[in-house]
Design a protein around this motif. Structure first.
Motif, PDB file in Angstrom:
ATOM      1  N   ASN A  34       0.814  -1.223   0.000  1.00 25.37           N
ATOM      2  CA  ASN A  34       0.000   0.000   0.000  1.00 25.37           C
ATOM      3  C   ASN A  34       0.842   1.265   0.000  1.00 25.37           C
ATOM      4  O   ASN A  34       0.355   2.332  -0.371  1.00 25.37           O
ATOM      5  N   ASP A  35       2.102   1.148   0.396  1.00 24.93           N
ATOM      6  CA  ASP A  35       2.974   2.322   0.443  1.00 24.93           C
ATOM      7  C   ASP A  35       3.473   2.737  -0.929  1.00 24.93           C
ATOM      8  O   ASP A  35       4.066   3.813  -1.075  1.00 24.93           O
ATOM      9  N   PHE A  36       3.294   1.893  -1.947  1.00 25.34           N
ATOM     10  CA  PHE A  36       3.750   2.305  -3.280  1.00 25.34           C
ATOM     11  C   PHE A  36       2.712   1.941  -4.351  1.00 25.34           C
ATOM     12  O   PHE A  36       3.037   1.500  -5.435  1.00 25.34           O
ATOM     13  N   CYS A  37       1.455   2.138  -3.990  1.00 19.21           N
ATOM     14  CA  CYS A  37       0.355   1.982  -4.942  1.00 19.21           C
ATOM     15  C   CYS A  37      -0.239   3.358  -5.267  1.00 19.21           C
ATOM     16  O   CYS A  37      -0.166   4.287  -4.461  1.00 19.21           O
ATOM     17  N   ALA A  38      -0.835   3.482  -6.456  1.00 16.73           N
ATOM     18  CA  ALA A  38      -1.503   4.729  -6.851  1.00 16.73           C
ATOM     19  C   ALA A  38      -2.623   4.406  -7.832  1.00 16.73           C
ATOM     20  O   ALA A  38      -2.600   3.370  -8.507  1.00 16.73           O
ATOM     21  N   ARG A  39      -3.616   5.311  -7.886  1.00 14.31           N
ATOM     22  CA  ARG A  39      -4.696   5.197  -8.869  1.00 14.31           C
ATOM     23  C   ARG A  39      -4.443   6.220  -9.976  1.00 14.31           C
ATOM     24  O   ARG A  39      -3.595   7.118  -9.868  1.00 14.31           O
ATOM     25  N   ARG A  40      -5.204   6.120 -11.051  1.00  9.92           N
ATOM     26  CA  ARG A  40      -5.063   7.031 -12.191  1.00  9.92           C
ATOM     27  C   ARG A  40      -5.335   8.483 -11.785  1.00  9.92           C
ATOM     28  O   ARG A  40      -4.828   9.409 -12.409  1.00  9.92           O
ATOM     29  N   THR A  41      -6.114   8.665 -10.720  1.00  8.07           N
ATOM     30  CA  THR A  41      -6.471  10.027 -10.302  1.00  8.07           C
ATOM     31  C   THR A  41      -5.368  10.716  -9.514  1.00  8.07           C
ATOM     32  O   THR A  41      -5.462  11.909  -9.221  1.00  8.07           O
ATOM     33  N   ALA A  42      -4.315   9.984  -9.164  1.00 12.53           N
ATOM     34  CA  ALA A  42      -3.205  10.591  -8.427  1.00 12.53           C
ATOM     35  C   ALA A  42      -2.453  11.575  -9.304  1.00 12.53           C
ATOM     36  O   ALA A  42      -2.359  11.404 -10.532  1.00 12.53           O
ATOM     37  N   THR A  43      -1.889  12.609  -8.679  1.00  6.92           N
ATOM     38  CA  THR A  43      -1.119  13.598  -9.442  1.00  6.92           C
ATOM     39  C   THR A  43       0.296  13.092  -9.661  1.00  6.92           C
ATOM     40  O   THR A  43       0.782  12.211  -8.953  1.00  6.92           O
ATOM     41  N   ILE A  44       0.940  13.709 -10.655  1.00  6.80           N
ATOM     42  CA  ILE A  44       2.340  13.347 -10.923  1.00  6.80           C
ATOM     43  C   ILE A  44       3.195  13.666  -9.710  1.00  6.80           C
ATOM     44  O   ILE A  44       4.104  12.904  -9.348  1.00  6.80           O
ATOM     45  N   ARG A  45       2.900  14.815  -9.064  1.00  8.66           N
ATOM     46  CA  ARG A  45       3.667  15.201  -7.875  1.00  8.66           C
ATOM     47  C   ARG A  45       3.515  14.146  -6.786  1.00  8.66           C
ATOM     48  O   ARG A  45       4.499  13.727  -6.166  1.00  8.66           O
ATOM     49  N   ASP A  46       2.278  13.698  -6.521  1.00  9.38           N
ATOM     50  CA  ASP A  46       2.052  12.679  -5.497  1.00  9.38           C
ATOM     51  C   ASP A  46       2.725  11.352  -5.869  1.00  9.38           C
ATOM     52  O   ASP A  46       3.258  10.648  -5.010  1.00  9.38           O
ATOM     53  N   ALA A  47       2.690  11.012  -7.160  1.00  6.58           N
ATOM     54  CA  ALA A  47       3.321   9.776  -7.611  1.00  6.58           C
ATOM     55  C   ALA A  47       4.825   9.817  -7.373  1.00  6.58           C
ATOM     56  O   ALA A  47       5.422   8.830  -6.916  1.00  6.58           O
ATOM     57  N   MET A  48       5.453  10.974  -7.676  1.00  9.67           N
ATOM     58  CA  MET A  48       6.897  11.110  -7.436  1.00  9.67           C
ATOM     59  C   MET A  48       7.213  11.012  -5.951  1.00  9.67           C
ATOM     60  O   MET A  48       8.201  10.373  -5.544  1.00  9.67           O
ATOM     61  N   ALA A  49       6.356  11.627  -5.130  1.00  7.24           N
ATOM     62  CA  ALA A  49       6.579  11.577  -3.686  1.00  7.24           C
ATOM     63  C   ALA A  49       6.461  10.153  -3.164  1.00  7.24           C
ATOM     64  O   ALA A  49       7.228   9.715  -2.296  1.00  7.24           O
ATOM     65  N   THR A  50       5.515   9.402  -3.723  1.00 11.87           N
ATOM     66  CA  THR A  50       5.341   7.998  -3.317  1.00 11.87           C
ATOM     67  C   THR A  50       6.573   7.174  -3.665  1.00 11.87           C
ATOM     68  O   THR A  50       7.058   6.375  -2.859  1.00 11.87           O
ATOM     69  N   ILE A  51       7.087   7.364  -4.880  1.00  8.58           N
ATOM     70  CA  ILE A  51       8.279   6.629  -5.300  1.00  8.58           C
ATOM     71  C   ILE A  51       9.460   6.967  -4.401  1.00  8.58           C
ATOM     72  O   ILE A  51      10.203   6.086  -3.946  1.00  8.58           O
ATOM     73  N   ASN A  52       9.639   8.251  -4.099  1.00  8.55           N
ATOM     74  CA  ASN A  52      10.765   8.671  -3.263  1.00  8.55           C
ATOM     75  C   ASN A  52      10.640   8.101  -1.848  1.00  8.55           C
ATOM     76  O   ASN A  52      11.626   7.659  -1.252  1.00  8.55           O
ATOM     77  N   ALA A  53       9.421   8.125  -1.313  1.00  8.12           N
ATOM     78  CA  ALA A  53       9.222   7.696   0.071  1.00  8.12           C
ATOM     79  C   ALA A  53       9.365   6.188   0.243  1.00  8.12           C
ATOM     80  O   ALA A  53       9.862   5.710   1.265  1.00  8.12           O
ATOM     81  N   SER A  54       8.930   5.437  -0.755  1.00  6.52           N
ATOM     82  CA  SER A  54       8.929   3.979  -0.615  1.00  6.52           C
ATOM     83  C   SER A  54      10.303   3.354  -0.803  1.00  6.52           C
ATOM     84  O   SER A  54      10.582   2.277  -0.286  1.00  6.52           O
ATOM     85  N   GLY A  55      11.157   4.036  -1.581  1.00  2.00           N
ATOM     86  CA  GLY A  55      12.461   3.464  -1.881  1.00  2.00           C
ATOM     87  C   GLY A  55      12.415   2.328  -2.864  1.00  2.00           C
ATOM     88  O   GLY A  55      13.404   1.622  -3.078  1.00  2.00           O
ATOM     89  N   MET A  56      11.276   2.115  -3.500  1.00  2.00           N
ATOM     90  CA  MET A  56      11.102   0.996  -4.421  1.00  2.00           C
ATOM     91  C   MET A  56      11.473   1.346  -5.858  1.00  2.00           C
ATOM     92  O   MET A  56      11.530   0.478  -6.719  1.00  2.00           O
TER      93      MET A  56
END
Length: 491
Positions: free
Chosen positions: A5-27
């Motif tokens: 759940n820490d590195f999942c996103a839906r189509r409605t997520a923003t690019i900014r949020d997606a980048m933040a998720t990638i950075n935070a998860s380390g995946m």
């Protein structure tokens, strides 16, 4: 392990949020899911950069990401299969998908881990000191101070009077067979459940092996079968020249019972303790109960010299003969003179240095291998149909290899099934030794069974050896246990 759940996103997520998720998860990626939580594709920071280069805004959503058939695998995929997929597609993450199209976990290349091998060398720190000393003093060729010291240290450790360091355990057995006078046509009784190196030296001297079955209580030579063999030989008017008793997988044979039979017939015993250095029989070190005893320091043994062996005996004259024969049987003359055929069997001073260092940690190596065995037995104790190599009251095994049998009628799998399934998880397991009386090269040789059916045949049919190295980490042991449990869970 990072939660999915820490590195999942839906189509409605923003690019900014997606980048933040990638950075935070380390995946270094995220999982793009549809409205029902089913997997659509993976998204990397490279995918997001391409969106921005194409004119998207940081506040824009992932709706504009194209559909992509990302590489996935079913959740039951093996480690070997997952690694092959990753290598083929040059990826480091592999989503595992259930039957509903949902991600159950993401397998990271680093999570797969290295293969777990059966029995790898376990080197310490002291070995280098003795090897460097050999280089410093230029004692590089066979013989030297390390060889002399290694012989003394082994003899002192096991309580033998004398020892000769040689190039392999096989060489030590061959020397013992030669010294005991085995000649063409002579017969030698030999344990059948063993590696070929126990029997081959008999043939080197033109002798004929006669194979003796195992007993169920130790998996080693059966006194009942040995008595049968002697009864048959006596009735036919002959006796064996020697008896080679093998201590299987670090477990001593019942030497008192076997020696009593051999002594009654006046036949000497060679104790093949190649696998049992550090083990004990009735409180005494394994390898000192025969006329001669043999140890191996092959790369996979309890301690190693890379390659090497040792012949021990309380009879100084026998060890003198062994050293003479192992050094090309050179006569005591000022020139090279030979009255007998000899062998180039002596251990090098460098390898003896490795052995001296290894010998210092033998007790710890035995404790570590016994701990591996106990971890397996405890971790798999509730699985029916598994029977571990027994350890009689009179024995203290070094557990060189953790060996067991699997009853397919109870467990639901054969030993071959389990070996194959473990191999898929990059875990090396092997069958137990194929009995010598079943080997094509020895098909003409006689065999005496413990009972109506050979015990060794059943052990071979149902047996396997687990990874047993003294340098296995707790995580590796747990991985093997989990893999075994996973196999039997699916029966």
């Amino acid at each position: 392990m990072t939660d999915i759940n820490d590195f999942c996103a839906r189509r409605t997520a923003t690019i900014r949020d997606a980048m933040a998720t990638i950075n935070a998860s380390g995946m270094q990626m995220l999982l793009l899911l549809d409205a029902d939580g089913r997997f659509q594709r993976t998204v990397t920071d490279g995918d997001l950069r391409r969106l921005l280069l194409d004119g998207a805004e940081m506040a824009g959503t992932l709706e504009s990401l194209p559909d992509l058939a990302s590489v996935t695998a079913p959740e039951e995929i093996s480690r070997k299969g997952a690694l092959a997929l990753m290598d083929k597609h040059e990826i480091n993450h592999l989503p595992l998908i259930d039957g509903d199209g949902r991600v159950v976990r993401v397998l990271n290349r680093r999570d797969i881990g290295a293969p777990i091998l059966l029995s790898t060398p376990h080197m310490g720190e002291a070995e280098l000191h003795y090897v460097e000393e050999a280089f410093r003093t230029n004692w590089i060729a066979p013989l030297g101070p390390n060889v002399d010291a290694f012989e003394r240290e082994i003899a002192d450790l096991v309580g033998a009077g004398h020892a000769a360091a040689v190039s392999s355990g096989t060489a030590a057995i061959h020397l013992a067979v030669r010294i005991l006078g085995v000649q063409p046509g002579d017969k030698v009784f030999c344990s059948t459940l063993t590696f070929a190196a126990s029997a081959n030296p008999i043939v080197y001297e033109g002798g004929e092996p006669v194979f003796i079955d195992s007993e169920p209580g130790s998996w080693n030579m059966s006194p009942v079968a040995l008595e049968r063999a002697f009864d048959a030989a006596t009735a036919e008017g002959w006796l064996p020249k020697a008896v080679i008793v093998v201590n299987l997988y670090g477990q001593s044979a019942d030497m008192d019972a076997l020696n009593a039979i051999c002594d009654r017939h006046g036949v000497p015993v060679i104790e093949d303790a190649a696998e049992s250095l550090g083990a004990r029989y009735k409180g005494r070190p394994s390898g000192v109960f025969g006329r001669m005893g043999v140890y191996s320091f092959n790369g996979n043994k309890i301690i190693t010299t890379s390659g090497g062996g040792m012949l021990v005996s309380d009879d100084e004259e026998l060890i003198k003969q062994a050293r003479f024969l192992a050094t090309q049987a050179r006569d005591p003359a000022p020139h090279y003179q030979h009255s007998q055929i000899g062998f180039n069997y002596r251990m090098s001073n460098i390898l003896a240095g490795v052995g001296r260092g290894q010998l210092q940690v033998l007790e710890q190596r035995v404790e570590a291998r016994r701990a591996v065995y106990e971890a397996y037995r405890d971790g798999l104790s509730d699985i029916e149909g598994l029977e571990w190599q027994p350890e009689p009251d009179w024995s203290y095994s070094n557990r060189w290899l953790s060996a067991l049998t699997i009853d397919p009628d109870v467990a639901g799998f054969t030993a071959s099934d389990v070996i194959r399934r473990l191999g898929d998880e990059m875990i090396e397991a092997r069958p137990v030794w194929k009995p010598m009386h079943l080997q094509p090269v020895f098909a003409h040789c006689r065999h005496f069974a413990h009972g109506n059916e050979p015990v060794s045949d059943r052990i071979f049919d149902q047996g396997l050896c687990m990874p047993s190295g003294s340098n296995m980490s707790p995580a590796e042991i747990a991985r093997v246990v989990d893999a075994m449990r996973g196999i039997f869970k699916g029966r």
